[in-house]
Design an enzyme around this catalytic site. Structure first.
Site, PDB file in Angstrom:
ATOM      1  N   THR A 123       0.859  -1.188   0.000  1.00  0.00           N
ATOM      2  CA  THR A 123       0.000   0.000   0.000  1.00  0.00           C
ATOM      3  C   THR A 123       0.895   1.237   0.000  1.00  0.00           C
ATOM      4  O   THR A 123       2.035   1.177   0.456  1.00  0.00           O
ATOM      5  CB  THR A 123      -0.885   0.057   1.253  1.00  0.00           C
TER       6      THR A 123
ATOM      7  N   GLU B 247      -6.081  -3.461  -0.483  1.00  0.00           N
ATOM      8  CA  GLU B 247      -6.451  -4.572   0.405  1.00  0.00           C
ATOM      9  C   GLU B 247      -7.608  -5.393  -0.148  1.00  0.00           C
ATOM     10  O   GLU B 247      -7.957  -6.436   0.388  1.00  0.00           O
ATOM     11  CB  GLU B 247      -6.836  -4.012   1.783  1.00  0.00           C
TER      12      GLU B 247
ATOM     13  N   LYS C 137     -13.787  17.905  10.903  1.00  0.00           N
ATOM     14  CA  LYS C 137     -14.656  17.845  12.083  1.00  0.00           C
ATOM     15  C   LYS C 137     -14.855  19.265  12.606  1.00  0.00           C
ATOM     16  O   LYS C 137     -14.003  19.816  13.279  1.00  0.00           O
ATOM     17  CB  LYS C 137     -14.055  16.927  13.134  1.00  0.00           C
TER      18      LYS C 137
ATOM     19  N   TRP D 120     -19.550  16.653  10.820  1.00  0.00           N
ATOM     20  CA  TRP D 120     -18.546  16.225   9.853  1.00  0.00           C
ATOM     21  C   TRP D 120     -18.814  16.883   8.513  1.00  0.00           C
ATOM     22  O   TRP D 120     -19.937  16.905   8.029  1.00  0.00           O
ATOM     23  CB  TRP D 120     -18.596  14.699   9.666  1.00  0.00           C
TER      24      TRP D 120
HETATM   25  P1  AMP Z   1      -5.337   2.319  -2.736  1.00  0.00           P
HETATM   26  O1  AMP Z   1      -5.178   1.170  -1.852  1.00  0.00           O
HETATM   27  O2  AMP Z   1      -4.069   3.083  -2.970  1.00  0.00           O
HETATM   28  O3  AMP Z   1      -5.994   1.925  -4.019  1.00  0.00           O
HETATM   29  O4  AMP Z   1      -6.297   3.363  -2.013  1.00  0.00           O
HETATM   30  C1  AMP Z   1      -7.581   2.987  -1.608  1.00  0.00           C
HETATM   31  C2  AMP Z   1      -8.335   4.194  -1.138  1.00  0.00           C
HETATM   32  O5  AMP Z   1      -8.536   5.119  -2.201  1.00  0.00           O
HETATM   33  C3  AMP Z   1      -9.730   3.889  -0.664  1.00  0.00           C
HETATM   34  O6  AMP Z   1      -9.745   3.389   0.652  1.00  0.00           O
HETATM   35  C4  AMP Z   1     -10.402   5.244  -0.790  1.00  0.00           C
HETATM   36  O7  AMP Z   1     -10.106   6.084   0.288  1.00  0.00           O
HETATM   37  C5  AMP Z   1      -9.765   5.811  -2.026  1.00  0.00           C
HETATM   38  N1  AMP Z   1     -10.630   5.585  -3.190  1.00  0.00           N
HETATM   39  C6  AMP Z   1     -10.544   4.632  -4.119  1.00  0.00           C
HETATM   40  N2  AMP Z   1     -11.491   4.770  -5.054  1.00  0.00           N
HETATM   41  C7  AMP Z   1     -12.227   5.850  -4.692  1.00  0.00           C
HETATM   42  C8  AMP Z   1     -13.370   6.525  -5.239  1.00  0.00           C
HETATM   43  N3  AMP Z   1     -13.943   6.145  -6.374  1.00  0.00           N
HETATM   44  N4  AMP Z   1     -13.848   7.582  -4.548  1.00  0.00           N
HETATM   45  C9  AMP Z   1     -13.285   7.999  -3.406  1.00  0.00           C
HETATM   46  N5  AMP Z   1     -12.209   7.429  -2.865  1.00  0.00           N
HETATM   47  C10 AMP Z   1     -11.677   6.366  -3.489  1.00  0.00           C
END
Ligand code: AMP
Length: 542
Positions: A185, A330, A439, A444
């Site tokens: 990640t 994940e 916040k 929120w």
């Molecule tokens: P990653 O593991 O780098 O792909 O990041 C995952 C995170 O990206 C998620 O937990 C979200 O916070 C954000 N994310 C992914 N897709 C979206 C989406 N379509 N809209 C908003 N946030 C997103």
């Protein structure tokens, strides 16, 4: 009583074997780092993947060993996906956009035995190699004529390795829970953590993401994954495309508007996937050059909230349907994709558009719920928002080497760290990352909502909203804006733009104009960097 059906394990190698047998002459087209466009087909890819598996075995790579890659989307990277996992080893795709220190940490943590790299990354590898003790050899993904003139210990040539082998290799049948791929990640806090995918999880994810309401892939599709193969396996597209026999188009290092546009048109791509930023660049390029798209029908956009303006422009100006999706490393990564239901057919245009902004419905295989701070489930009414929890066969249960302890809740759900609503039809809407939500006096405020509105302003190129300390309200929103080139907008008119679009108390307290915004290695806005940058910012309301 047990069933009497064959107990055949779900293997990644079966995807390439299937594509070879049934779609052998379907093309795989790649823009290469060396320059020319490379073309071959699934049959040739399968031959080379088997030769590569033999070469890896000859190098001493054994079942379970990690093999790193620092590479763009291209045919050699595709061959590695199948050769490494197919032989029972683990492909570890490394994000080259991470800081060099993070890459070194990751390679050492994963204990990569070999590392394959595209020529672009030769200088990076030269710098990293001395501190990557587990790596026995570095393989340049090129031919002899293009070998880089660098000082890298145990430097090998990809095409030389393949040339020394034949394709007499049978993919082993493994336990379907065998590890197949490893991806770290982006690690916005602390060190990056590894997510270890298996053959079974990858296959089930590939099946589900090919469905019409997910990526809608078929043997008549031409698909362009712009999302990198080093970022959660390009959302699983290198597995889903051979599953259905779709033509694959790989953009290599050419991720700018002009290069992507050229591939879309010359290869007659009908489906492309990527994060919002790449679409912003492409739209900008097409508008500047008065271009239209002749074959592209759908795009999957995710990885970050897709601004309404992108969905609107692609739909109205270019005739492209946007399927907004959500997922995370994940989760292999796809969790939800936005497609309408039959009952939405007669929806007025404005409501249909509103619906298309949500992150979509869960694929079969992903279960989700939202809970309050005490873990109580919240109603699925599209209004209540809370912490999003997920479950499913392609959702991680623990990070590699148990980093971060036991992340699951006592009853086995994975806390995503996202805050969301779910409506009665199952549509998810992400309102924020739990740490990005602002916040303000016990309420929120969604930073994503405020960013989406700002992006809708004709003079705004990109926008971020963060919470800044406030003596009375705890936190108040600060809007940070990058203007489009040649466009002007004042602070006041920017704030006025929010009138009627959100409640008065949600309007940002101030606006700052900047030349550019910081992004993480996966192309997301780096709110952490912004929070650090503006930690002492004094709001005019403070
Ligand atoms: P990653 O593991 O780098 O792909 O990041 C995952 C995170 O990206 C998620 O937990 C979200 O916070 C954000 N994310 C992914 N897709 C979206 C989406 N379509 N809209 C908003 N946030 C997103």
């Amino acid at each position: 009583m047990l069933s009497l059906m064959m107990n055949q394990p779900l293997m990644i190698s079966s995807l390439i074997r299937h594509a070879d047998k049934n779609h052998g002459d379907t093309e795989i087209v790649s823009r290469t780092v060396e320059g020319p466009i490379h073309r071959y087909n699934y049959r040739a890819a399968h031959v080379r993947a088997r030769r590569l598996a033999r070469a890896l075995a000859r190098l001493g790579v054994q079942a379970g060993d990690r093999v790193g890659t620092l590479a763009w989307n291209g045919y050699r990277h595709f061959e590695l996906y199948y050769a490494v996992s197919g032989m029972g080893a683990v492909i570890h795709t490394i994000n080259p956009r991470l800081f060099p220190d993070q890459i070194t940490y990751i390679v050492n943590h994963a204990e990569d035995r070999y590392c394959f790299f595209d020529l672009t990354f030769a200088p990076l590898v030269e710098r990293l190699a001395p501190s990557c003790k587990s790596v026995k050899g570095w393989v340049a993904m090129t031919d002899r004529a293009h070998m880089p003139n660098v000082s890298i210990p145990n430097l090998l040539c990809y095409e030389d390795l393949l040339a020394a082998e034949n394709d007499d290799f049978d993919w082993p049948e493994l336990d379907e829970n065998t590890a197949a791929a490893l991806c770290y990640t982006s690690g916005t806090t602390g060190n990056p953590k590894g997510v270890l995918y298996g053959h079974r999880s990858t296959l089930l994810h590939a099946y589900a993401t090919s469905l019409p309401d997910a990526k809608n892939f078929s043997a008549s599709s031409v698909v362009l994954p712009i999302v990198p193969m080093f970022h959660v396996n390009a959302w699983g597209i290198p597995y889903a495309a051979p599953l259905v026999g779709a033509k694959l188009v790989f953009p290599g290092p050419g991720l700018d508007g002009a290069s992507i546009y050229e591939l879309l048109e010359t290869e007659r791509v009908d489906s492309a996937s990527g994060v919002p930023t790449v679409w912003l660049n492409l739209i900008d390029y097409m508008k500047q050059n008065k271009l239209k798209l002749s074959t592209l029908k759908v795009t999957t956009i995710g990885g970050a909230a897709c601004p309404a303006a992108i969905i609107r422009t692609l739909q109205d100006d270019f005739g492209v349907r946007v399927m907004h999706g959500w997922g995370m490393t994940e989760m292999s990564p796809v969790g939800t994709v936005n497609c309408p239901k039959a009952k939405h057919a007669g929806l007025p245009a404005a409501e249909a558009f509103e619906l298309s902004l949500k992150q979509g419905r869960p694929l079969f295989g992903v279960d989700m719920k939202i809970v309050d701070g005490d873990g109580n489930e919240l109603p699925r009414d599209g209004k209540a928002f809370g912490n999003l929890l997920v479950k499913g066969p392609w959702v991680m249960r623990e990070y590699y080497k148990s980093e971060g302890g036991k992340p699951l809740t006592a009853d086995g759900w994975f806390p995503t760290g996202d805050v969301a609503t779910i409506d009665a039809d199952g549509y998810l809407q992400i309102t924020d990352r739990s740490k990005d939500v602002i916040k303000s006096g016990g309420e929120w405020i969604s930073s994503i909502d405020l960013e989406n509105i700002a992006i809708g302003h004709p003079a705004v190129m990109e926008a971020a909203v963060i919470g800044v300390r406030h003596p009375k309200w705890d936190e108040r929103p600060l809007l940070i804006v990058v203007k489009k080139s040649g466009c002007e907008v004042s602070k006041n008119s920017m704030l006025k733009f929010y009138e009627g679009k959100v409640a008065r108390w949600c309007v940002p307290d101030d606006v700052v104009f900047v030349e550019q915004l910081p992004h993480t290695a996966t192309g997301k806005l780096s709110k952490m960097t912004l929070r650090e940058q503006f930690k002492d910012y004094r709001l005019p309301t403070a």
